[in-house]
Design a protein around this motif. Structure first.
Motif, PDB file in Angstrom:
ATOM      1  N   LEU A  80     105.632  11.593  66.666  1.00  0.00           N
ATOM      2  CA  LEU A  80     104.302  10.563  66.175  1.00  0.00           C
ATOM      3  C   LEU A  80     103.180  11.497  66.536  1.00  0.00           C
ATOM      4  O   LEU A  80     103.204  12.282  67.597  1.00  0.00           O
ATOM      5  N   GLY A  81     102.246  11.303  65.763  1.00  0.00           N
ATOM      6  CA  GLY A  81     101.047  12.046  66.064  1.00  0.00           C
ATOM      7  C   GLY A  81     100.226  11.314  67.046  1.00  0.00           C
ATOM      8  O   GLY A  81     100.623  10.496  67.525  1.00  0.00           O
ATOM      9  N   LYS A  85      91.726   9.038  67.740  1.00  0.00           N
ATOM     10  CA  LYS A  85      91.246  10.318  67.738  1.00  0.00           C
ATOM     11  C   LYS A  85      90.807  10.876  69.134  1.00  0.00           C
ATOM     12  O   LYS A  85      90.881  12.110  69.220  1.00  0.00           O
ATOM     13  N   ALA A  86      90.637  10.132  70.161  1.00  0.00           N
ATOM     14  CA  ALA A  86      90.512  10.429  71.398  1.00  0.00           C
ATOM     15  C   ALA A  86      91.671  11.187  72.009  1.00  0.00           C
ATOM     16  O   ALA A  86      91.378  11.999  73.126  1.00  0.00           O
ATOM     17  N   GLU A  87      92.896  11.036  71.653  1.00  0.00           N
ATOM     18  CA  GLU A  87      94.302  11.765  72.115  1.00  0.00           C
ATOM     19  C   GLU A  87      94.378  13.122  71.404  1.00  0.00           C
ATOM     20  O   GLU A  87      95.096  13.880  71.798  1.00  0.00           O
ATOM     21  N   CYS A  88      93.447  13.434  70.226  1.00  0.00           N
ATOM     22  CA  CYS A  88      93.672  14.558  69.404  1.00  0.00           C
ATOM     23  C   CYS A  88      93.062  15.673  70.421  1.00  0.00           C
ATOM     24  O   CYS A  88      92.237  15.646  71.049  1.00  0.00           O
ATOM     25  N   GLU A  89      93.869  16.889  69.858  1.00  0.00           N
ATOM     26  CA  GLU A  89      93.507  18.284  70.840  1.00  0.00           C
ATOM     27  C   GLU A  89      92.910  19.189  69.441  1.00  0.00           C
ATOM     28  O   GLU A  89      93.416  19.138  68.546  1.00  0.00           O
ATOM     29  N   ILE A  90      91.764  19.812  70.019  1.00  0.00           N
ATOM     30  CA  ILE A  90      91.090  20.774  69.202  1.00  0.00           C
ATOM     31  C   ILE A  90      90.778  22.047  70.024  1.00  0.00           C
ATOM     32  O   ILE A  90      90.367  22.063  70.988  1.00  0.00           O
ATOM     33  N   LYS A 115     103.313  18.830  69.598  1.00  0.00           N
ATOM     34  CA  LYS A 115     101.911  18.549  69.505  1.00  0.00           C
ATOM     35  C   LYS A 115     101.415  18.718  67.887  1.00  0.00           C
ATOM     36  O   LYS A 115     100.646  18.198  67.222  1.00  0.00           O
ATOM     37  N   LYS A 116     102.588  19.387  67.441  1.00  0.00           N
ATOM     38  CA  LYS A 116     102.402  19.557  65.538  1.00  0.00           C
ATOM     39  C   LYS A 116     100.939  20.346  65.454  1.00  0.00           C
ATOM     40  O   LYS A 116     100.534  19.591  64.345  1.00  0.00           O
ATOM     41  N   ASN A 168      96.383  17.323  65.582  1.00  0.00           N
ATOM     42  CA  ASN A 168      96.042  18.250  66.659  1.00  0.00           C
ATOM     43  C   ASN A 168      95.597  19.704  65.759  1.00  0.00           C
ATOM     44  O   ASN A 168      96.586  19.968  64.981  1.00  0.00           O
ATOM     45  N   TYR A 169      94.871  20.235  66.159  1.00  0.00           N
ATOM     46  CA  TYR A 169      94.373  21.533  65.521  1.00  0.00           C
ATOM     47  C   TYR A 169      94.059  22.793  66.316  1.00  0.00           C
ATOM     48  O   TYR A 169      93.423  22.546  67.522  1.00  0.00           O
TER      49      TYR A 169
END
Length: 174
Positions: A80-81, A85-90, A115-116, A168-169
């Protein structure tokens, strides 16, 4: 077909016509990992029925079952991703050209498969720009600045799309 001996056979049908076995993989090479269907197409519309629709387009071959009809206990959930958005990593790479940013980004993404990470950068885009299977960087007879301009336009569009997605980017751009 997981029940054909020591191999797993992957075969396909198109519009009810059997196209035969496309791939065979030794079960031991899968290491107990699940297989997930993927299809890559260009300039066409495509629709699949994995059993979610009651009416089938064509009859199901004897002995085969739709994925949707497998008991939940026999299914394997894909990763799962991020849930929000708060859990996303950039991650944004910073450094001089040729300092190893891309190498680090690729290794970091490989070391953290859960993390994909999606790596965004003009180099990643140009790596995927192929003509007849050949990378454009090495086989581009035209002007280099035109190629860079196209890759930059693609990157700008991808960044716009990325802003709306929960993923995640790694931004790998100087």
């Amino acid at each position: 077909d997981f029940e054909c001996g020591e191999d797993v056979e992957m075969s396909f049908m198109k519009n009810g016509k059997w196209l035969g076995v496309a791939y065979r993989v030794r079960k031991e090479l899968l290491g107990g990992h699940a297989l997930f269907p993927h299809v890559l197409v260009k300039n066409c519309a495509i629709e699949f029925n994995f059993g979610q629709r009651e009416d089938t387009y064509f009859s199901v071959p004897p002995g085969f079952t739709f994925i949707q009809h497998l008991p939940v206990a026999e299914r394997v959930r894909g990763t799962l991703g991020p849930k929000s958005k708060a859990e996303c990593e950039i991650l944004m790479m910073v450094g001089l050209p040729a300092a190893g940013k891309t190498t680090w980004a690729v290794k970091h993404a490989a070391a953290n498969p859960s993390k994909k990470y999606n790596i965004l950068g003009t180099n990643a885009i140009m790596d995927k720009m192929r003509v007849m299977g050949l990378r454009r960087q090495r086989n581009y007879a035209g002007r280099w600045d035109v190629l860079i301009q196209q890759a930059t336009q693609c990157l700008n569009r991808l960044i716009q799309i990325a802003a709306r997605k929960r993923r995640n980017y790694i931004l790998d751009q100087v």
